[in-house]
Design a protein around this motif. Structure first.
Motif, PDB file in Angstrom:
ATOM      1  N   VAL A  70       0.844  -1.199   0.000  1.00  0.00           N
ATOM      2  CA  VAL A  70       0.000   0.000   0.000  1.00  0.00           C
ATOM      3  C   VAL A  70       0.880   1.249   0.000  1.00  0.00           C
ATOM      4  O   VAL A  70       0.563   2.243  -0.653  1.00  0.00           O
ATOM      5  N   LEU A 120       1.868   1.949  -3.508  1.00  0.00           N
ATOM      6  CA  LEU A 120       0.753   2.530  -4.256  1.00  0.00           C
ATOM      7  C   LEU A 120       0.598   4.009  -3.917  1.00  0.00           C
ATOM      8  O   LEU A 120       0.405   4.852  -4.792  1.00  0.00           O
ATOM      9  N   LEU A 156       2.930   5.977  -2.876  1.00  0.00           N
ATOM     10  CA  LEU A 156       4.059   6.696  -3.478  1.00  0.00           C
ATOM     11  C   LEU A 156       3.770   6.988  -4.959  1.00  0.00           C
ATOM     12  O   LEU A 156       3.962   8.113  -5.424  1.00  0.00           O
ATOM     13  N   PHE A 157       3.286   5.974  -5.674  1.00  0.00           N
ATOM     14  CA  PHE A 157       2.952   6.188  -7.098  1.00  0.00           C
ATOM     15  C   PHE A 157       1.915   7.307  -7.226  1.00  0.00           C
ATOM     16  O   PHE A 157       2.044   8.199  -8.068  1.00  0.00           O
ATOM     17  N   LEU A 158       0.881   7.227  -6.396  1.00  0.00           N
ATOM     18  CA  LEU A 158      -0.196   8.227  -6.477  1.00  0.00           C
ATOM     19  C   LEU A 158       0.323   9.624  -6.163  1.00  0.00           C
ATOM     20  O   LEU A 158      -0.086  10.602  -6.788  1.00  0.00           O
ATOM     21  N   ILE A 190       3.356  10.727  -6.643  1.00  0.00           N
ATOM     22  CA  ILE A 190       4.180  11.211  -7.759  1.00  0.00           C
ATOM     23  C   ILE A 190       3.286  11.694  -8.904  1.00  0.00           C
ATOM     24  O   ILE A 190       3.462  12.799  -9.422  1.00  0.00           O
ATOM     25  N   ILE A 191       2.295  10.886  -9.284  1.00  0.00           N
ATOM     26  CA  ILE A 191       1.471  11.321 -10.423  1.00  0.00           C
ATOM     27  C   ILE A 191       0.543  12.468 -10.008  1.00  0.00           C
ATOM     28  O   ILE A 191       0.269  13.357 -10.812  1.00  0.00           O
ATOM     29  N   GLY A 192       0.110  12.484  -8.760  1.00  0.00           N
ATOM     30  CA  GLY A 192      -0.735  13.584  -8.291  1.00  0.00           C
ATOM     31  C   GLY A 192       0.037  14.895  -8.271  1.00  0.00           C
ATOM     32  O   GLY A 192      -0.457  15.931  -8.707  1.00  0.00           O
ATOM     33  N   GLY A 212       2.628  15.591 -10.155  1.00  0.00           N
ATOM     34  CA  GLY A 212       2.804  15.962 -11.566  1.00  0.00           C
ATOM     35  C   GLY A 212       1.553  16.597 -12.137  1.00  0.00           C
ATOM     36  O   GLY A 212       1.609  17.608 -12.827  1.00  0.00           O
ATOM     37  N   ALA A 213       0.409  15.993 -11.814  1.00  0.00           N
ATOM     38  CA  ALA A 213      -0.849  16.437 -12.420  1.00  0.00           C
ATOM     39  C   ALA A 213      -1.284  17.792 -11.871  1.00  0.00           C
ATOM     40  O   ALA A 213      -1.628  18.694 -12.629  1.00  0.00           O
ATOM     41  N   PHE A 214      -1.269  17.942 -10.569  1.00  0.00           N
ATOM     42  CA  PHE A 214      -1.890  19.133  -9.974  1.00  0.00           C
ATOM     43  C   PHE A 214      -0.909  20.255  -9.682  1.00  0.00           C
ATOM     44  O   PHE A 214      -1.288  21.412  -9.633  1.00  0.00           O
TER      45      PHE A 214
END
Lengths: 166, 552, 48
Positions: free
Chosen positions: A15, A18, A20-22, A24-26, A28-30
């Motif tokens: 978990v 997961l 950590l991945f979220l 990183i992409i969060g 990047g996105a926001f």
């Protein structure tokens, strides 16, 4: 419910990854604005010329300044319309200088298409009634392939164009 | 304690076998189409008689993705339900009605595709317009499968009434979760097919709202893959332990993971629409987060599987860190085939996490990486587990025995499959990262250097595809043997049991109202606002386009 | 969970957890595979 000690370790590790991945992409996105293509503008697919960018004379590559380019494309089965050159022959290639910021704006007059430049992050669905748009920098020299990557009919695999980064 | 009521009778076996026959016929036809596709794509073959690449691609996707899977799953689940909670005469009669509705729908759809009137691929994205018979056939398949849902629900409901206060049998619980998932998910695809596609294809509606239809499709499209996967998990959790001579690792954890699958596999469809216009990126991200939640029960499952193997092995006296692994019954195909399926799920699941990672999706979206991904999930993990189940289920249903010879042939079949898929899926993954598109006939893309680099991988796919087709022929031979020619006898129906001193399963895990309620709440949370947004900000609808697919 | 029907008497002490060291190492290897692959594709995304 009893959890084995090792299972707890595994769940924390799993978990945690997961999350950590979220993160990183969060981030990047926001924070960095690297959202996937999600343009919200609508358009009448039977009258795309009503929108400036998709007027016949504005299709293809437009240089805004040395560092900024706009590429407008109308997709139809089974062709990417990049406009015409002076003598009226349809343009078949996109040429962009390396390192410039390019804004791609694409729409379709008929069915759903894909707009993907292989080897880059330009990869969008193009749907009737919507404009797809993505801004990026093309940082590598070379010849790339712009192709339709969503099935649009029997000639789908013939729908492609060259992109030259010079 | 052997319960008379739970013994399979001739009438039960006929019901399950009817579904399984359709599944294996589909395997042969769909597999042949797959082989032809890889040949066309590598540039080695041009199809004769004016048959089109996209026509065989539609057959391949519909018949393997929708027909084979659904029929096998329903047939398998009827057998599991009979063995755990029984079936009444009336329930069985209704089950047959479902079978016939599905069969009529399947034949309708198949004929339409074969006549070249529905080369729209199995996702049938609007505004490409197939012949109305294609959509009506699909609707019948879905409606027929709903009959199976309600029969299964009634079976467990009846059992609970007769056995007040008792914990439902694990496999019956799992079947009901899977059918609940299917029922809730198919509401979306049924809505788009019945309300949008059928009137539009018949000409009663002039236009179709494309983004609404796509959103409803993907509301269904992701739980669909869990509907395929959960029956494999049933076998892993509750059958494999018996095959290897062990016990269920934890009844509670098995149920918990199924409950999590029910809740989190539906409100996640946007992760298939990440690069689409017209959907707010914040809602895309919210569904990405929910998608990551559905990974957790698979993490739990991975642990449970290894733990089952280790505990069983250690109990048999194999010590050391991995002694238990070495001494698993590798020569028993009922274990070996599903085990290879499980191992394939490691790269398969990893690929899935990458696909769902919001902006990272741009690297792989609609590239052949995605095709490589689901050929690992459904066409390896799921199908090898279904083959693993068939080795004992088919003889159980036909009153025959799995012979040593067929067992060994099954081991070879599994290896052939693994090798073929490594070539095919491996090439697909690499080519996809280079940008090669999926769903595309042979093309040099105007002669770009990139496109010429992809050809090598397409040849790799053709090699893998050919090996896989040998695997399919082997499996068909094995199936025919088990169904008609294997020696008569009593094959074991391996139902694993809990440890004698297992911790009791908490009651809340069977609180159906709670789980269904939470599922609905999550769906409403994830979809209400963006869906209203899509409708309110809709562009003009699209008229039908039939000429691009040659359906004039 | 004390109100649940006791299927069997917990004879004496709490049951000892089984030895699952191999399992732990297996799943951690699996997790590492996931993380490495994910960061690999992430690197491709960033470099493009």
């Amino acid at each position: 419910m009893h959890l084995h000690k090792y299972e707890k370790i595994w769940l924390i590790f799993g978990v945690g990854s997961l999350l950590l991945f979220l993160t990183i992409i969060g981030f990047g996105a926001f924070y960095k604005g690297l959202q996937p293509q999600s343009h919200m503008m609508t358009i009448d697919p039977e009258n795309v010329e009503a929108y400036d960018a998709f007027k016949q004379e504005n299709l293809g590559v437009t240089k805004v300044n040395d560092q900024k380019y706009i590429v407008n494309v109308v997709a139809t089965a089974f062709n990417f319309d990049l406009g015409k050159n002076e003598d009226g022959t349809p343009l078949k290639e996109i040429r962009i200088p390396k390192g410039a910021t390019v804004l791609f704006q694409v729409t379709t007059k008929d069915v759903v298409h894909g707009f993907s430049i292989a080897g880059t992050n330009v990869n969008m669905m193009v749907e009737p009634g919507y404009i797809s748009s993505y801004e990026t920098k093309l940082d590598k020299y070379g010849e790339f392939t712009l192709l339709c990557n969503e099935y649009c009919g029997l000639g789908h695999h013939l729908m492609s164009t060259k992109v030259e980064v010079y | 304690m052997i319960n008379e009521k739970l013994q399979l009778t001739k009438k039960d076996t006929r019901l399950s076998m009817a579904f399984i026959y359709v599944a294996f016929i589909s395997l042969l036809i769909g597999g042949l189409m797959g082989l032809l596709q890889t040949f066309v794509r590598s540039g080695a073959l041009t199809l004769p008689w004016g048959i089109n690449y996209y026509q065989i691609l539609t057959v391949h996707g519909v018949i393997l993705g929708l027909v084979l899977t659904t029929y096998f799953i329903i047939g398998f689940q009827y057998a599991l339900m009979k063995k755990t909670v029984g079936i009444t005469i009336k329930e069985r009669k209704i089950a047959w009605i479902g079978f016939w509705i599905m069969l009529v729908g399947t034949i309708m759809t198949a004929v339409t595709i074969l006549l070249g009137k529905a080369s729209v691929l199995y996702t049938f994205y609007a505004p490409l317009k197939a012949h109305p018979a294609f959509y009506i056939g699909l609707a019948l398949v879905i409606i027929g499968s709903w009959v199976a849902c309600f029969v299964n629900f009634h079976q467990l409901f009846r059992w609970k009434k007769d056995n007040k206060g008792e914990k439902s049998p694990l496999l019956a619980f799992m079947v009901v979760i899977n059918m609940l998932l299917w029922l809730i998910a198919t509401l979306g695809v049924a809505a788009t097919v019945i309300i949008q596609f059928i009137p539009w294809s018949l000409g009663y509606a002039e236009t179709i709202n494309v983004l609404v239809s796509r959103t409803l499709f993907w509301y269904f499209g992701h739980p669909l893959v869990y509907f395929w996967l959960l029956p494999a998990y049933m076998a892993w959790y509750a059958i494999i332990p018996k095959v290897i001579g062990g016990k269920i690792f934890s009844d509670s954890l098995a149920r918990l993971s199924f409950v999590l699958f029910l809740m989190f596999s539906i409100p996640v469809g946007f992760h298939h629409q990440l690069t689409e216009p017209g959907i707010d990126p914040t809602w895309k991200f919210i569904q990405v987060v929910l998608t990551f939640m559905v990974i957790i029960p698979s993490l739990l499952t991975a642990f449970s599987m290894f733990a089952t193997f280790e505990i069983t092995g250690r109990r048999k006296g194999f010590t050391g860190l991995f002694g238990w692994f070495k001494h698993l019954p590798w020569k028993d195909v009922r274990f070996f085939a599903p085990m290879i399926g499980m191992l394939a799920f490691i790269p398969a699941g990893t690929g899935g996490i990458i696909n769902a990672s919001h902006q990272l999706n741009a690297v792989v979206h609609n590239t052949i990486w995605v095709t490589g991904h689901f050929h690992l999930t459904v066409a390896t993990t799921v199908i090898l587990t279904f083959f693993g189940v068939s080795y004992w289920l088919v003889p159980v249903l036909t009153g025959r025995k799995l012979t040593k010879k067929i067992n060994n042939l099954g081991l070879i079949q599994t290896v052939v499959w693994a090798v073929g898929m490594s070539f095919m899926s491996g090439s697909m993954h690499i080519a996809g990262l280079l940008g090669a598109p999926r769903r595309s006939a042979y093309s040099t893309y105007g002669g770009t250097e990139q496109a010429s680099d992809w050809i090598g991988y397409q040849i790799g796919q053709a090699i893998g595809g050919s090996i896989l087709f040998i695997g399919i022929l082997l499996m068909i031979y094995i199936f025919i043997n088990l169904a008609f020619f294997a020696p008569k006898g009593n094959e074991e129906f391996p139902l694993a049991e809990e440890e004698k001193d297992a911790e009791p399963t908490p009651k809340f895990l069977e609180n159906w109202k709670l789980w269904i309620g939470l599922t609905v709440v999550l769906i409403l949370f994830a979809y209400t606002i963006p869906f209203i947004d899509i409708i309110v900000h809709s562009p003009a609808g699209s008229p039908p386009f039939d000429w691009p697919i040659g359906n004039q | 969970m004390s109100d649940l029907p006791k299927k069997n008497k917990h004879s004496s002490l709490q049951k000892e957890d089984p030895n699952l060291r191999g399992t732990l190492i297996s799943v951690l290897l699996l997790g590492t595979f996931i993380a490495v692959s994910w960061f690999g594709v992430f690197a491709i995304f960033v470099s493009r």
